[in-house]
Design an enzyme around this catalytic site. Structure first.
Site, PDB file in Angstrom:
ATOM      1  N   GLN A  43      15.448  -4.451  31.106  1.00  0.00           N
ATOM      2  CA  GLN A  43      16.018  -4.113  32.410  1.00  0.00           C
ATOM      3  C   GLN A  43      16.021  -5.330  33.332  1.00  0.00           C
ATOM      4  O   GLN A  43      16.990  -5.555  34.074  1.00  0.00           O
ATOM      5  CB  GLN A  43      15.232  -2.964  33.044  1.00  0.00           C
ATOM      6  CG  GLN A  43      15.873  -2.379  34.286  1.00  0.00           C
ATOM      7  CD  GLN A  43      17.119  -1.569  33.973  1.00  0.00           C
ATOM      8  OE1 GLN A  43      17.327  -1.157  32.835  1.00  0.00           O
ATOM      9  NE2 GLN A  43      17.960  -1.362  34.970  1.00  0.00           N
ATOM     10  N   ALA A  68       5.700  13.372   2.709  1.00  0.00           N
ATOM     11  CA  ALA A  68       4.280  13.270   3.077  1.00  0.00           C
ATOM     12  C   ALA A  68       4.072  12.001   3.892  1.00  0.00           C
ATOM     13  O   ALA A  68       3.826  10.928   3.340  1.00  0.00           O
ATOM     14  CB  ALA A  68       3.398  13.261   1.830  1.00  0.00           C
ATOM     15  N   PHE A 122       0.861  -1.179   0.000  1.00  0.00           N
ATOM     16  CA  PHE A 122       0.000   0.000   0.000  1.00  0.00           C
ATOM     17  C   PHE A 122       0.895   1.225   0.000  1.00  0.00           C
ATOM     18  O   PHE A 122       1.509   1.558   1.017  1.00  0.00           O
ATOM     19  CB  PHE A 122      -0.907  -0.013   1.237  1.00  0.00           C
ATOM     20  CG  PHE A 122      -1.975   1.058   1.252  1.00  0.00           C
ATOM     21  CD1 PHE A 122      -3.024   1.015   0.353  1.00  0.00           C
ATOM     22  CD2 PHE A 122      -1.929   2.080   2.185  1.00  0.00           C
ATOM     23  CE1 PHE A 122      -4.021   1.989   0.389  1.00  0.00           C
ATOM     24  CE2 PHE A 122      -2.920   3.054   2.223  1.00  0.00           C
ATOM     25  CZ  PHE A 122      -3.969   3.007   1.313  1.00  0.00           C
ATOM     26  N   THR A 148       1.284   8.159  13.858  1.00  0.00           N
ATOM     27  CA  THR A 148       2.095   8.312  15.060  1.00  0.00           C
ATOM     28  C   THR A 148       1.226   8.478  16.307  1.00  0.00           C
ATOM     29  O   THR A 148       0.017   8.735  16.232  1.00  0.00           O
ATOM     30  CB  THR A 148       2.999   9.545  14.936  1.00  0.00           C
ATOM     31  OG1 THR A 148       2.154  10.711  14.847  1.00  0.00           O
ATOM     32  CG2 THR A 148       3.886   9.467  13.694  1.00  0.00           C
ATOM     33  N   GLU A 208       1.322   3.520  10.776  1.00  0.00           N
ATOM     34  CA  GLU A 208      -0.152   3.572  10.793  1.00  0.00           C
ATOM     35  C   GLU A 208      -0.674   4.780  11.583  1.00  0.00           C
ATOM     36  O   GLU A 208      -1.767   4.739  12.146  1.00  0.00           O
ATOM     37  CB  GLU A 208      -0.744   2.278  11.379  1.00  0.00           C
ATOM     38  CG  GLU A 208      -0.336   1.017  10.648  1.00  0.00           C
ATOM     39  CD  GLU A 208      -1.229   0.707   9.468  1.00  0.00           C
ATOM     40  OE1 GLU A 208      -2.137   1.476   9.180  1.00  0.00           O
ATOM     41  OE2 GLU A 208      -0.995  -0.342   8.839  1.00  0.00           O
ATOM     42  N   LEU A 234       1.372   4.711   0.338  1.00  0.00           N
ATOM     43  CA  LEU A 234       0.803   5.964   0.831  1.00  0.00           C
ATOM     44  C   LEU A 234       1.897   6.962   1.214  1.00  0.00           C
ATOM     45  O   LEU A 234       1.958   8.059   0.678  1.00  0.00           O
ATOM     46  CB  LEU A 234      -0.110   5.695   2.028  1.00  0.00           C
ATOM     47  CG  LEU A 234      -0.642   6.918   2.775  1.00  0.00           C
ATOM     48  CD1 LEU A 234      -1.500   7.784   1.862  1.00  0.00           C
ATOM     49  CD2 LEU A 234      -1.439   6.486   4.006  1.00  0.00           C
ATOM     50  N   PRO A 267       8.486  10.612   0.862  1.00  0.00           N
ATOM     51  CA  PRO A 267       9.577  11.293   1.566  1.00  0.00           C
ATOM     52  C   PRO A 267       9.161  12.607   2.217  1.00  0.00           C
ATOM     53  O   PRO A 267       9.698  12.981   3.261  1.00  0.00           O
ATOM     54  CB  PRO A 267      10.608  11.525   0.448  1.00  0.00           C
ATOM     55  CG  PRO A 267      10.364  10.414  -0.520  1.00  0.00           C
ATOM     56  CD  PRO A 267       8.880  10.203  -0.501  1.00  0.00           C
TER      57      PRO A 267
END
Length: 390
Positions: free
Chosen positions: A345, A129, A122, A374, A372, A124, A127
């Site tokens: 940890q 956008a 897909f 941020t 998908e 979408l 660079p």
């Protein structure tokens, strides 16, 4: 209220068994070699994983979205790269064609995609956008009975494998009356002249997942390859992303679950000062926190998946699904990132060594907060869902 059925839990056992037998013994080598395991995809197809949400007429099982999330979680519990291969293969590869394709497009692409003989991508992100998908620069211009595409895409999953058959590409096809870009979705088969798959990225994590940039230079495809109606691309991919956010939430749950199991086992068996380190409250409380993260993330994820299935049945609204998807994606992915830090940890110095799986999960987790949509985008969607001004 929603709950997982016995059928879902039985299916979980099937996928877990598959993941532990077909993925777990090989994943360390695949990760070290950064090799996409093409041979695994048909096996996933044979298990019916790519056809879970696809109607029987196209070779699928006509199942529900919740089942897909169960499968993604269980694959992601063993390895995140394999989990995203299924998530993107269905959510971003099959789903656009299934939802918006015409009969010819479905007959042409779905059988191989559902069977695991092929994968789809897909296209979408670009660079310039990413979150601002409306800033798409890739263009498609009509020339007779063809579209001519020029532009570039970035970070596209499943786009350059030996079995990739097609990529759905979003492109500017004109200008709307308000001056905004008219964006359409166009199917571009692999091997089309002018369509170049760039070398694979060197990534922090997801080493086993296939990810490439794509370039289009005078790439010509028939106008019949338009997916849905001209100018509907923006609306289409927003809907696709809502589903994808729930799927990524399931992947994050698998990551957090793995961290819980690994950390709890290590805390029970690792000795220090003559006793298991889990006997110390400082460690025990961290493992307890992991359990809370897993449970809360899983509940939010499967509530969103349930709402998606209820929407399909006509009993819920798309607004509810969008809101629940954003909440699930935000919480689950941030929980997964925190879970990997805590688990590392608990393992101490061993957690920094590549032979321990927690190191791989630590590397793989960060992208969950980015892909998908941020975390910042999810907070924006949630705020707007609460009626706050844009």
């Amino acid at each position: 209220m929603f709950e997982l059925s016995q059928d879902h839990e039985d299916f979980r056992k099937v996928v877990r068994d598959f993941a532990e037998k077909e993925v777990a013994p090989h994943i360390a080598d695949w990760d070290r070699e950064a090799r996409f395991p093409t041979e695994l995809v048909p096996k996933m197809g044979d298990l019916g994983l790519f056809g879970l949400i696809v109607p029987a007429e196209h070779g699928g099982s006509d199942g529900d979205f919740t089942s897909l999330c169960v499968a993604i979680e269980e694959l992601g519990r063993v390895d995140q790269s394999v989990g995203i291969t299924l998530s993107a293969g269905v959510g971003l590869g099959i789903n656009p064609i299934l939802t918006y394709g015409d009969a010819e497009q479905k007959d042409r692409f779905l059988p191989d995609l559902v069977a695991g003989r092929a994968l789809a991508g897909f296209g979408l992100s670009e660079p310039e956008a990413g979150s601002d998908a409306g800033a798409t620069r890739t263009r498609a211009v009509r020339d007779g009975d063809e579209w001519v595409l020029d532009g570039a895409k970035a970070f596209i999953t499943n786009s350059g494998t030996p079995i990739t058959s097609v990529v759905t590409v979003t492109a500017r096809t004109g200008t709307n009356p308000d001056g905004s870009a008219q964006i359409s979705a166009i199917l571009v088969p692999s091997g089309t002249p002018g369509f170049t798959v760039e070398p694979a990225y060197r990534k922090l994590g997801w080493h086993v997942s296939d990810t490439h940039g794509l370039t289009f230079d005078g790439c010509r495809v028939p106008t019949a390859n338009l997916l849905g109606r001209e100018g509907d691309g923006f609306r289409q991919f927003l809907t696709i992303l809502d589903d994808g956010r729930i799927a990524i939430s399931a992947l994050a749950v698998g990551c957090a679950q793995a961290c819980l199991e690994l950390a709890a086992d290590y805390a029970r068996t690792r000795m220090a000062f003559g006793r298991p380190i889990g006997a110390n409250q400082g460690v025990a409380f961290q493992v307890a926190d992991l359990a809370v993260m897993v449970e809360s993330a899983r509940l939010l994820t499967y509530k969103a998946a349930w709402l998606k299935d209820e929407l399909h049945a006509g009993r819920r609204s798309s607004r509810e699904v969008k809101h629940a998807a954003a909440i699930a994606k935000l919480h689950s992915t941030e929980a997964a990132v925190t879970a990997t830090r805590i688990a590392t940890q608990v393992f101490g110095g061993n957690g920094f060594m590549e032979e321990y799986p927690v190191a791989r999960f630590y590397r793989d987790a960060k992208i969950l907060e980015i892909g998908e949509g941020t975390s910042e985008v999810q907070r924006m969607v949630i705020a707007r869902g609460l009626g706050l001004p844009a």
